[in-house]
Motif scaffolding. Sequence first.
Motif, short mmCIF file in Angstrom:
data_model
loop_
_atom_site.label_atom_id
_atom_site.label_comp_id
_atom_site.label_asym_id
_atom_site.label_seq_id
_atom_site.Cartn_x
_atom_site.Cartn_y
_atom_site.Cartn_z
N LEU A 23 0.83 -1.20 0.00
CA LEU A 23 0.00 0.00 0.00
C LEU A 23 0.86 1.25 0.00
N ALA A 24 1.93 1.24 0.79
CA ALA A 24 2.83 2.39 0.85
C ALA A 24 3.45 2.67 -0.52
N ARG A 25 3.82 1.63 -1.23
CA ARG A 25 4.41 1.82 -2.56
C ARG A 25 3.39 2.41 -3.52
N GLN A 26 2.16 1.93 -3.48
CA GLN A 26 1.12 2.45 -4.37
C GLN A 26 0.86 3.93 -4.09
N ALA A 27 0.75 4.29 -2.82
CA ALA A 27 0.46 5.68 -2.49
C ALA A 27 1.64 6.58 -2.83
N ALA A 28 2.86 6.13 -2.55
CA ALA A 28 4.03 6.95 -2.84
C ALA A 28 4.15 7.28 -4.31
N ALA A 29 3.64 6.39 -5.17
CA ALA A 29 3.69 6.63 -6.61
C ALA A 29 2.82 7.82 -7.02
N LEU A 30 1.90 8.24 -6.16
CA LEU A 30 1.08 9.42 -6.46
C LEU A 30 1.89 10.71 -6.36
N VAL A 31 3.00 10.65 -5.65
CA VAL A 31 3.83 11.84 -5.45
C VAL A 31 4.82 11.92 -6.62
N THR A 32 4.51 12.77 -7.58
CA THR A 32 5.29 12.81 -8.82
C THR A 32 6.21 14.01 -8.92
N GLU A 33 6.17 14.90 -7.93
CA GLU A 33 7.05 16.05 -7.96
C GLU A 33 7.75 16.21 -6.62
N ARG A 34 8.92 16.73 -6.62
CA ARG A 34 9.68 16.90 -5.40
C ARG A 34 9.12 18.07 -4.57
N GLY A 35 9.15 17.86 -3.26
CA GLY A 35 8.76 18.95 -2.36
C GLY A 35 7.27 19.18 -2.24
N ALA A 36 6.46 18.27 -2.74
CA ALA A 36 5.01 18.46 -2.68
C ALA A 36 4.51 18.35 -1.25
N TRP A 37 3.53 19.19 -0.91
CA TRP A 37 2.89 19.12 0.40
C TRP A 37 1.76 18.11 0.37
N ILE A 38 1.72 17.25 1.38
CA ILE A 38 0.65 16.28 1.57
C ILE A 38 -0.03 16.62 2.88
N ALA A 39 -1.34 16.78 2.86
CA ALA A 39 -2.09 17.11 4.07
C ALA A 39 -2.75 15.86 4.63
N THR A 40 -2.79 15.78 5.95
CA THR A 40 -3.43 14.64 6.60
C THR A 40 -3.83 15.05 8.01
N LEU A 41 -4.42 14.11 8.74
CA LEU A 41 -4.77 14.35 10.14
C LEU A 41 -4.74 13.05 10.90
N SER A 42 -4.70 13.15 12.21
CA SER A 42 -4.64 12.00 13.10
C SER A 42 -3.32 11.25 12.89
N SER A 43 -3.28 9.96 13.21
CA SER A 43 -2.03 9.20 13.16
C SER A 43 -2.26 7.88 12.45
N SER A 44 -2.32 7.92 11.15
CA SER A 44 -2.53 6.72 10.35
C SER A 44 -1.21 6.05 10.04
N GLY A 45 -1.10 4.75 10.36
CA GLY A 45 0.10 4.01 10.02
C GLY A 45 0.29 3.90 8.52
N ALA A 46 -0.81 3.77 7.79
CA ALA A 46 -0.73 3.68 6.33
C ALA A 46 -0.17 4.97 5.74
N VAL A 47 -0.66 6.11 6.22
CA VAL A 47 -0.15 7.39 5.74
C VAL A 47 1.31 7.56 6.11
N ARG A 48 1.66 7.21 7.34
CA ARG A 48 3.06 7.34 7.77
C ARG A 48 3.99 6.54 6.88
N GLU A 49 3.66 5.28 6.63
CA GLU A 49 4.53 4.43 5.82
C GLU A 49 4.60 4.91 4.38
N ALA A 50 3.49 5.44 3.85
CA ALA A 50 3.49 5.93 2.47
C ALA A 50 4.35 7.18 2.33
N VAL A 51 4.26 8.07 3.31
CA VAL A 51 5.11 9.27 3.28
C VAL A 51 6.58 8.88 3.36
N LEU A 52 6.89 7.96 4.24
CA LEU A 52 8.29 7.53 4.38
C LEU A 52 8.78 6.83 3.11
#
Length: 302
Positions: free
Chosen positions: A106-135
């Motif tokens: 899942l992290a690999r799939q989500a990370a592929a959405l980030v196609t430009e360097r330095g893009a801001w991603i907004a989120t809230l709370s503490s999702s493990g899925a979001v954390r791993e995808a950002v990393l």
Amino acid sequence: MTTRFTEDRDSGAGEVALAFLTELERWVAVDLSGSAPVLRAALLGWLRAAQAAQPTMALVHQLAARALAVVDAGVTRGEPPAGLRAALAQSCAAERDDLVAARKALARQAAALVTERGAWIATLSSSGAVREAVLEAHRAGREPRVLVAESRPRREGRVLAAALAAAGVPVWLVVDAALPLLLSQARMVWLGADAITEQGVINKVGSFAAALAAREHSVPVYALAERRKFMPAGTGALKIVEMPAAEVWASPAAGVQPRNVYFEVVPMPLLRGVVVEDAMLPPGEAAAVARERPLPGELDGA
């Protein structure tokens, strides 16, 4: 079940699911059922209690269904209680491996959405899925930056912000009410998910407002969820319940009744899609998948 599992209100759904498996293994280790029917009945009671402890967590419901199916298969084969316990223990180990593998995919799939360097991603709370995808995006050299709402009343967004910052990801942390104001600077919104139904995504309160603001700013919203988080909206065991009012105001003024709602539904039309282990599902397809994942009647809770 330990207090950690039943009262965990800070961890993401994936961490809660792993804790469920650990507690199920402990139950298996101490079970003394003398016959297969007695074991099945005891297991069913334990599983229902686990569901009631974490009613918004689709992973808990689906893992409970899997555990019951494992025992039913053993009963059909004529397995004695010892054999059923061994099968349950093996299933827990396999499920744990599957959960870890699914999170990485899942992290690999989500990370592929980030196609430009330095893009801001907004989120809230503490999702493990979001954390791993950002990393994952960070490791891939895309240099993501993250805008995190702290997620009151327990402020678990701070935990996510600290973890990302420790890994070298630039982070802004804001109060919940400020997130819609700043969303115009984000390239996308990533929401974790406790459950995906045909009606929408169940996630921490504040997600709906963020999705509405994102629509006004033409910022796409994605939910990140393993396929096992999908289930029909009519599932009786899947519930949003209020939490202790004291977390909002421990000693309220006379005549004031605090309300403490943790979770809400983000309607499917507000999403660009749901990112799963092997694809990005459009809202209509995600809704169809959710309808196809009912629980067995004994665990449905209807």
